[in-house]
Design a protein around this motif. Sequence first.
Motif, PDB file in Angstrom:
ATOM      1  N   HIS A 164      79.186 119.800  12.860  1.00 26.23           N
ATOM      2  CA  HIS A 164      79.463 118.812  13.901  1.00 26.23           C
ATOM      3  C   HIS A 164      79.360 117.391  13.352  1.00 26.23           C
ATOM      4  O   HIS A 164      80.073 116.484  13.821  1.00 26.23           O
ATOM      5  N   ALA A 165      78.496 117.215  12.343  1.00 24.08           N
ATOM      6  CA  ALA A 165      78.358 115.889  11.734  1.00 24.08           C
ATOM      7  C   ALA A 165      79.494 115.577  10.770  1.00 24.08           C
ATOM      8  O   ALA A 165      79.644 114.436  10.335  1.00 24.08           O
ATOM      9  N   GLY A 166      80.289 116.615  10.418  1.00 28.07           N
ATOM     10  CA  GLY A 166      81.463 116.375   9.587  1.00 28.07           C
ATOM     11  C   GLY A 166      81.503 117.089   8.262  1.00 28.07           C
ATOM     12  O   GLY A 166      82.459 116.940   7.500  1.00 28.07           O
ATOM     13  N   ALA A 167      80.491 117.906   7.941  1.00 28.44           N
ATOM     14  CA  ALA A 167      80.450 118.628   6.665  1.00 28.44           C
ATOM     15  C   ALA A 167      80.788 120.091   6.902  1.00 28.44           C
ATOM     16  O   ALA A 167      80.011 120.817   7.520  1.00 28.44           O
ATOM     17  N   ARG A 168      81.939 120.523   6.428  1.00 26.03           N
ATOM     18  CA  ARG A 168      82.407 121.900   6.630  1.00 26.03           C
ATOM     19  C   ARG A 168      81.953 122.762   5.463  1.00 26.03           C
ATOM     20  O   ARG A 168      82.657 122.902   4.466  1.00 26.03           O
ATOM     21  N   LEU A 169      80.780 123.328   5.570  1.00 21.40           N
ATOM     22  CA  LEU A 169      80.193 124.108   4.491  1.00 21.40           C
ATOM     23  C   LEU A 169      79.865 125.515   4.982  1.00 21.40           C
ATOM     24  O   LEU A 169      79.522 125.721   6.147  1.00 21.40           O
ATOM     25  N   SER A 170      79.932 126.489   4.074  1.00 23.28           N
ATOM     26  CA  SER A 170      79.693 127.879   4.449  1.00 23.28           C
ATOM     27  C   SER A 170      78.209 128.175   4.580  1.00 23.28           C
ATOM     28  O   SER A 170      77.359 127.488   3.990  1.00 23.28           O
ATOM     29  N   GLU A 171      77.891 129.226   5.301  1.00 23.43           N
ATOM     30  CA  GLU A 171      76.498 129.661   5.425  1.00 23.43           C
ATOM     31  C   GLU A 171      75.915 130.114   4.081  1.00 23.43           C
ATOM     32  O   GLU A 171      74.794 129.710   3.734  1.00 23.43           O
ATOM     33  N   PRO A 172      76.625 130.937   3.271  1.00 27.75           N
ATOM     34  CA  PRO A 172      76.048 131.313   1.976  1.00 27.75           C
ATOM     35  C   PRO A 172      75.754 130.118   1.075  1.00 27.75           C
ATOM     36  O   PRO A 172      74.736 130.100   0.375  1.00 27.75           O
ATOM     37  N   ALA A 219      68.385 118.044   1.110  1.00 26.18           N
ATOM     38  CA  ALA A 219      68.033 117.225  -0.041  1.00 26.18           C
ATOM     39  C   ALA A 219      69.069 117.383  -1.147  1.00 26.18           C
ATOM     40  O   ALA A 219      69.476 116.407  -1.790  1.00 26.18           O
ATOM     41  N   ALA A 220      69.530 118.617  -1.370  1.00 23.02           N
ATOM     42  CA  ALA A 220      70.540 118.852  -2.397  1.00 23.02           C
ATOM     43  C   ALA A 220      71.862 118.177  -2.049  1.00 23.02           C
ATOM     44  O   ALA A 220      72.567 117.670  -2.929  1.00 23.02           O
ATOM     45  N   LEU A 221      72.201 118.158  -0.769  1.00 20.82           N
ATOM     46  CA  LEU A 221      73.471 117.576  -0.320  1.00 20.82           C
ATOM     47  C   LEU A 221      73.405 116.062  -0.152  1.00 20.82           C
ATOM     48  O   LEU A 221      74.448 115.415  -0.018  1.00 20.82           O
ATOM     49  N   GLY A 222      72.210 115.515  -0.121  1.00 17.69           N
ATOM     50  CA  GLY A 222      72.067 114.093   0.171  1.00 17.69           C
ATOM     51  C   GLY A 222      72.201 113.786   1.649  1.00 17.69           C
ATOM     52  O   GLY A 222      72.476 112.651   2.041  1.00 17.69           O
ATOM     53  N   ALA A 223      72.005 114.800   2.492  1.00 15.56           N
ATOM     54  CA  ALA A 223      72.077 114.627   3.945  1.00 15.56           C
ATOM     55  C   ALA A 223      70.696 114.258   4.480  1.00 15.56           C
ATOM     56  O   ALA A 223      69.670 114.724   3.969  1.00 15.56           O
ATOM     57  N   LEU A 262      75.205 111.594   6.727  1.00 15.95           N
ATOM     58  CA  LEU A 262      75.779 112.373   5.647  1.00 15.95           C
ATOM     59  C   LEU A 262      76.420 111.447   4.622  1.00 15.95           C
ATOM     60  O   LEU A 262      76.969 110.404   4.981  1.00 15.95           O
ATOM     61  N   PRO A 263      76.408 111.838   3.341  1.00 16.50           N
ATOM     62  CA  PRO A 263      77.212 111.103   2.370  1.00 16.50           C
ATOM     63  C   PRO A 263      78.691 111.210   2.741  1.00 16.50           C
ATOM     64  O   PRO A 263      79.145 112.268   3.194  1.00 16.50           O
ATOM     65  N   LYS A 264      79.424 110.154   2.563  1.00 18.77           N
ATOM     66  CA  LYS A 264      80.830 110.146   2.960  1.00 18.77           C
ATOM     67  C   LYS A 264      81.624 111.241   2.267  1.00 18.77           C
ATOM     68  O   LYS A 264      82.547 111.829   2.839  1.00 18.77           O
TER      69      LYS A 264
END
Length: 353
Positions: free
Chosen positions: A25-33, A74-78, A188-190
């Motif tokens: 919803h914040a804009g990061a389309r990432l998979s669950e795994p 932390a890994a994503l910079g979110a 989120l990082p852009k």
Amino acid sequence: MRLESFQPQVGVHCETTTLRNMLHHAGARLSEPLLFGLGQGIDFQYWDPPVPGRSAPMLTGRVGPGELSHRACAALGAELCASRPPDADAARARTAELLAAGHVVGVTVDIYHLDYFSSRSHFASHYIALYGLDEEPDDGHGGGLAYVVDTDQQGGAQTLPGESLRRARNSDEGFLPSPNLQMHIGGLPKRLTTDSTAVAHEEIWQAIRATAARMLSDRGPERGLSGLRKAASDVPGWRDTLTPGEELVPGVGRFWRYAGTGGANFRGLYGDFLREARQRTADAALDGPADAFDGVRQQWDEAIDLLLGYGEAPDPGGRLKAVETLMHAIADAEQAAFERLLRLATRRVGESP
């Protein structure tokens, strides 16, 4: 009030499903795994039974509640924002503020109080994503509706009475309760909002290395591979120490298979992460470890099947010995897989600029 642009995202594990919905919803389309792997979610933890002889030990296949979300962000910079208001009224008021600001809110709940959940046991380490709350009636007794997303097994997007959610959030019963805990994505990082492939190879390899190092480290007899081997050695004794064993032993199997905390589901998620990591890094050296976790998951499923059939087994003791043998084999296979991953990830991190 509901977030009209919200799109529910399905998942197999409660915390990663919740995190995925918040990030999406914040804009990061990432998979669950991918989130599970970046969050270093795989583990094994052995918790002694709360009532010796009358309840089974708690055996979980993941890190502690909340650790995964913090590590993945932390890994994503979110920016992951977590808070714990002092009571149910304050928690609801803060949640309403966050929803009004456009955030999906992750909350911890006791599944016993969720109307759509079939379990009649208290388990307070469950996560759901909250994307809407109706205004409560003026009588002050609670009401309205809550709009949430649970795992695919629990039906995904659900609607439940606001009072049910209130009780579930405020509960201090069950395993590792954290009443009224809530979290949301602050920023989120852009790069993550413009490109779903923007997760750096370095972030993936760092997460793999940290996970493998932790799984291979000595954290006492009840954590990691030591905990798995301790659990394996204890299983044959369940026939004499768990009363009634015909109910409690299959209950462990049901918990592992359906509650998501057991070995098979998380080993499958980690194998899926390694396959996505292989795709993202184009590194064929990850094929072997990913295949190894397929085998580990199959062994976990075999052990679960044996536990589920315990009550009808002509030789219950022999069945538990077979589970012990399988779990020791699982520990050996996981150790070999993590040793391989640690060597590989250490080399790859060293090669990064």
